[in-house]
Motif scaffolding. Structure first.
Motif, PDB file in Angstrom:
ATOM      1  N   ASP A 282       5.258  27.423  21.238  1.00  0.00           N
ATOM      2  CA  ASP A 282       3.811  27.196  21.283  1.00  0.00           C
ATOM      3  C   ASP A 282       3.368  26.111  20.297  1.00  0.00           C
ATOM      4  OD1 ASP A 282       4.368  28.586  18.988  1.00  0.00           O
ATOM      5  OD2 ASP A 282       2.697  30.011  19.183  1.00  0.00           O
ATOM      6  N   HIS A 283       4.297  25.233  19.926  1.00  0.00           N
ATOM      7  CA  HIS A 283       3.947  24.138  19.018  1.00  0.00           C
ATOM      8  C   HIS A 283       2.813  23.322  19.643  1.00  0.00           C
ATOM      9  CE1 HIS A 283       4.297  20.434  16.659  1.00  0.00           C
ATOM     10  NE2 HIS A 283       5.034  21.113  15.791  1.00  0.00           N
ATOM     11  N   PRO A 284       1.845  22.866  18.851  1.00  0.00           N
ATOM     12  CA  PRO A 284       0.720  22.105  19.425  1.00  0.00           C
ATOM     13  C   PRO A 284       1.145  20.808  20.123  1.00  0.00           C
ATOM     14  CG  PRO A 284       0.692  22.030  17.015  1.00  0.00           C
ATOM     15  CD  PRO A 284       1.658  23.101  17.407  1.00  0.00           C
ATOM     16  N   ARG A 285       2.334  20.311  19.818  1.00  0.00           N
ATOM     17  CA  ARG A 285       2.827  19.112  20.488  1.00  0.00           C
ATOM     18  C   ARG A 285       4.095  19.431  21.277  1.00  0.00           C
ATOM     19  NH1 ARG A 285       0.662  17.639  15.706  1.00  0.00           N
ATOM     20  NH2 ARG A 285       2.599  17.734  14.512  1.00  0.00           N
ATOM     21  N   ALA A 286       4.084  20.598  21.895  1.00  0.00           N
ATOM     22  CA  ALA A 286       5.252  21.061  22.651  1.00  0.00           C
ATOM     23  C   ALA A 286       5.632  20.081  23.767  1.00  0.00           C
ATOM     24  CB  ALA A 286       4.984  22.451  23.234  1.00  0.00           C
ATOM     25  N   GLU A 287       4.635  19.520  24.442  1.00  0.00           N
ATOM     26  CA  GLU A 287       4.923  18.603  25.539  1.00  0.00           C
ATOM     27  C   GLU A 287       5.670  17.373  25.026  1.00  0.00           C
ATOM     28  OE1 GLU A 287       4.566  17.328  29.663  1.00  0.00           O
ATOM     29  OE2 GLU A 287       4.365  19.262  28.635  1.00  0.00           O
ATOM     30  N   LEU A 288       5.242  16.813  23.913  1.00  0.00           N
ATOM     31  CA  LEU A 288       5.936  15.642  23.362  1.00  0.00           C
ATOM     32  C   LEU A 288       7.337  16.015  22.871  1.00  0.00           C
ATOM     33  CD1 LEU A 288       3.046  13.889  21.392  1.00  0.00           C
ATOM     34  CD2 LEU A 288       4.199  13.041  23.449  1.00  0.00           C
ATOM     35  N   LEU A 289       7.511  17.215  22.358  1.00  0.00           N
ATOM     36  CA  LEU A 289       8.827  17.637  21.882  1.00  0.00           C
ATOM     37  C   LEU A 289       9.844  17.719  23.018  1.00  0.00           C
ATOM     38  CD1 LEU A 289       7.843  20.426  19.326  1.00  0.00           C
ATOM     39  CD2 LEU A 289       9.088  18.312  18.807  1.00  0.00           C
ATOM     40  N   ARG A 290       9.377  17.926  24.225  1.00  0.00           N
ATOM     41  CA  ARG A 290      10.278  18.041  25.368  1.00  0.00           C
ATOM     42  C   ARG A 290      10.824  16.691  25.831  1.00  0.00           C
ATOM     43  NH1 ARG A 290       6.880  20.158  29.702  1.00  0.00           N
ATOM     44  NH2 ARG A 290       8.794  19.994  30.938  1.00  0.00           N
ATOM     45  N   HIS A 291      10.233  15.607  25.377  1.00  0.00           N
ATOM     46  CA  HIS A 291      10.653  14.276  25.839  1.00  0.00           C
ATOM     47  C   HIS A 291      11.995  13.869  25.235  1.00  0.00           C
ATOM     48  CE1 HIS A 291       7.259  12.412  28.085  1.00  0.00           C
ATOM     49  NE2 HIS A 291       6.564  13.372  27.501  1.00  0.00           N
TER      50      HIS A 291
ATOM     51  N   LEU B  27      12.120  14.747  30.582  1.00  0.00           N
ATOM     52  CA  LEU B  27      11.661  15.907  29.816  1.00  0.00           C
ATOM     53  C   LEU B  27      12.612  17.086  29.980  1.00  0.00           C
ATOM     54  CD1 LEU B  27       8.958  14.216  30.198  1.00  0.00           C
ATOM     55  CD2 LEU B  27       7.778  16.396  29.972  1.00  0.00           C
ATOM     56  N   LEU B  28      12.838  17.797  28.898  1.00  0.00           N
ATOM     57  CA  LEU B  28      13.542  19.067  28.970  1.00  0.00           C
ATOM     58  C   LEU B  28      12.651  20.101  29.651  1.00  0.00           C
ATOM     59  CD1 LEU B  28      14.929  19.253  25.309  1.00  0.00           C
ATOM     60  CD2 LEU B  28      16.178  18.528  27.357  1.00  0.00           C
ATOM     61  N   LYS B  29      13.269  21.120  30.245  1.00  0.00           N
ATOM     62  CA  LYS B  29      12.489  22.174  30.882  1.00  0.00           C
ATOM     63  C   LYS B  29      11.744  23.015  29.847  1.00  0.00           C
ATOM     64  CE  LYS B  29      15.342  22.664  35.030  1.00  0.00           C
ATOM     65  NZ  LYS B  29      16.166  23.601  35.842  1.00  0.00           N
ATOM     66  N   ARG B  30      12.302  23.101  28.638  1.00  0.00           N
ATOM     67  CA  ARG B  30      11.707  23.922  27.585  1.00  0.00           C
ATOM     68  C   ARG B  30      11.660  23.123  26.275  1.00  0.00           C
ATOM     69  NH1 ARG B  30      15.268  27.012  30.422  1.00  0.00           N
ATOM     70  NH2 ARG B  30      14.453  28.883  31.469  1.00  0.00           N
ATOM     71  N   VAL B  31      10.884  23.595  25.351  1.00  0.00           N
ATOM     72  CA  VAL B  31      10.868  23.016  24.007  1.00  0.00           C
ATOM     73  C   VAL B  31      12.265  23.169  23.406  1.00  0.00           C
ATOM     74  CG1 VAL B  31       9.904  23.248  21.678  1.00  0.00           C
ATOM     75  CG2 VAL B  31       8.422  23.489  23.682  1.00  0.00           C
ATOM     76  N   PRO B  32      12.810  22.133  22.785  1.00  0.00           N
ATOM     77  CA  PRO B  32      14.178  22.229  22.265  1.00  0.00           C
ATOM     78  C   PRO B  32      14.333  23.328  21.221  1.00  0.00           C
ATOM     79  CG  PRO B  32      13.078  20.245  21.462  1.00  0.00           C
ATOM     80  CD  PRO B  32      12.206  20.817  22.525  1.00  0.00           C
ATOM     81  N   ARG B  33      15.521  23.842  21.135  1.00  0.00           N
ATOM     82  CA  ARG B  33      15.840  24.913  20.191  1.00  0.00           C
ATOM     83  C   ARG B  33      15.507  24.473  18.765  1.00  0.00           C
ATOM     84  NH1 ARG B  33      21.735  27.206  20.905  1.00  0.00           N
ATOM     85  NH2 ARG B  33      20.758  27.560  22.963  1.00  0.00           N
ATOM     86  N   GLY B  34      14.943  25.374  18.019  1.00  0.00           N
ATOM     87  CA  GLY B  34      14.568  25.087  16.642  1.00  0.00           C
ATOM     88  C   GLY B  34      13.102  24.771  16.472  1.00  0.00           C
ATOM     89  N   TYR B  35      12.370  24.645  17.589  1.00  0.00           N
ATOM     90  CA  TYR B  35      10.941  24.360  17.526  1.00  0.00           C
ATOM     91  C   TYR B  35      10.175  25.456  18.271  1.00  0.00           C
ATOM     92  CZ  TYR B  35      12.548  19.770  16.047  1.00  0.00           C
ATOM     93  OH  TYR B  35      13.159  18.748  15.367  1.00  0.00           O
ATOM     94  N   ALA B  36       9.032  25.820  17.743  1.00  0.00           N
ATOM     95  CA  ALA B  36       8.246  26.912  18.324  1.00  0.00           C
ATOM     96  C   ALA B  36       7.797  26.545  19.739  1.00  0.00           C
ATOM     97  CB  ALA B  36       7.025  27.202  17.456  1.00  0.00           C
TER      98      ALA B  36
END
Length: 230
Positions: A166-175, A155-164
Motif C-alpha cells: 500500500d505504498h503511496p507510490r506503489a504504481e511507480l515501484l512496479r515499473h 510493470l510487475l504484477k505486484r509491488v516488488p518484495r521489500g516494499y509495502a
C-alpha cells in the motif's frame, strides 16, 4: 560548441533542417500496408532522401542548439517492415535514458524512455521511488500525464518484495521500465525549419524526467566520476 542549455536556436532562416517535404508522406504512403521487400527496395533511394535525411538534419540541428543532445542516432533500414514505415531517431542523455522521435504518416511523435537498465540500477530506482526523491518523480509523471503524455512501461504484477503493497507510490515501484510519449503533430510547421524549435521545446518539457532518472536511477559515481555498483 553547442548553445547553452535551455537557449534554443531561433534563427530558422539560417538552418540546414527544413523539415519533411510533402513528398515524404507520399513515400510512406507507398510503403503502407504490406509491401514486399522488393517493393520496399524500389523506394529505398526516395525514402533515404525524403524521410531519413530530414531526421538526420533535425537531430543535427538539435545537437547544435544544445550540447546535451550531441549523442544521437538515426535508424537505418532493416528487413522488418516496421522501420520502413516510420523513421526513428534517438538521443541518449544518460545511461539507459533516451529521448526518441519517430516520423510516420501521422506526423511526428516524441518519447522519453528509461529502459534496458541492469538489475542494480532497477534496485536503485526502486529505493529512490520509495524515498524522498520518489515524490518528485510522481509529480513529474503526473504533470506529463496531464499534458497528454502516455505513461507506460514494463510493470510487475505486484509491488516488488521489500516494499509495502500500500505504498503511496506503489504504481511507480512496479515499473521495470518507464516511458512517456505523445504525438507532436503533423501540421504545416513540420515542413519548415520551425520543427527544430518544436522538438527542442518537447525535449525541454521532458528534461525534468530525464534529469530525475540520470540522478536517481543511473549508475552511482565514485569520487573520481567512475561508475560503481551500488
Amino acid at each position: 560548441m553547442g548553445r547553452p542549455s535551455n537557449q534554443p536556436a531561433n534563427h530558422t532562416d539560417e538552418r540546414r533542417c527544413t523539415g519533411w517535404p510533402e513528398e515524404a508522406f507520399d513515400v510512406l504512403l507507398r510503403l503502407d500496408g504490406d509491401p514486399t521487400l522488393a517493393e520496399r527496395e524500389r523506394h529505398r533511394r526516395d525514402r533515404e532522401r525524403l524521410v531519413r535525411k530530414p531526421m538526420i538534419e533535425l537531430l543535427g540541428e538539435v545537437a547544435d542548439a544544445d550540447e546535451a543532445y550531441d549523442d544521437f542516432h538515426v535508424w537505418g533500414f532493416a528487413k522488418m517492415l516496421w522501420p520502413w514505415q516510420r523513421q526513428c531517431g534517438m538521443v541518449r542523455v544518460a545511461p539507459n535514458v533516451e529521448l526518441g522521435l519517430w516520423f510516420d504518416l501521422d506526423g511526428l511523435a516524441v518519447q522519453c524512455s528509461w529502459w534496458y537498465a541492469p538489475g542494480e540500477q532497477i534496485e536503485r530506482y526502486r529505493a529512490s521511488v520509495a524515498g524522498d526523491a520518489g515524490a518528485e518523480l510522481a509529480e513529474i509523471v503526473d504533470g506529463l500525464a496531464a499534458d497528454g503524455y502516455d505513461i507506460a512501461g514494463d510493470l510487475l504484477k505486484r509491488v516488488p518484495r521489500g516494499y509495502a503493497p500500500d505504498h503511496p507510490r506503489a504504481e511507480l515501484l512496479r515499473h521495470r521500465t518507464l516511458t512517456a510519449a505523445r504525438p507532436v503533430g503533423g501540421e504545416a510547421w513540420l515542413q519548415t525549419p520551425e520543427v527544430v524549435d518544436r522538438v527542442l521545446a518537447e525535449f525541454a518539457a521532458l528534461r525534468p524526467l530525464t534529469s530525475w532518472f540520470a540522478e536517481n536511477a543511473g549508475p552511482e559515481l565514485s569520487a573520481t566520476g567512475a561508475s560503481v555498483r551500488p
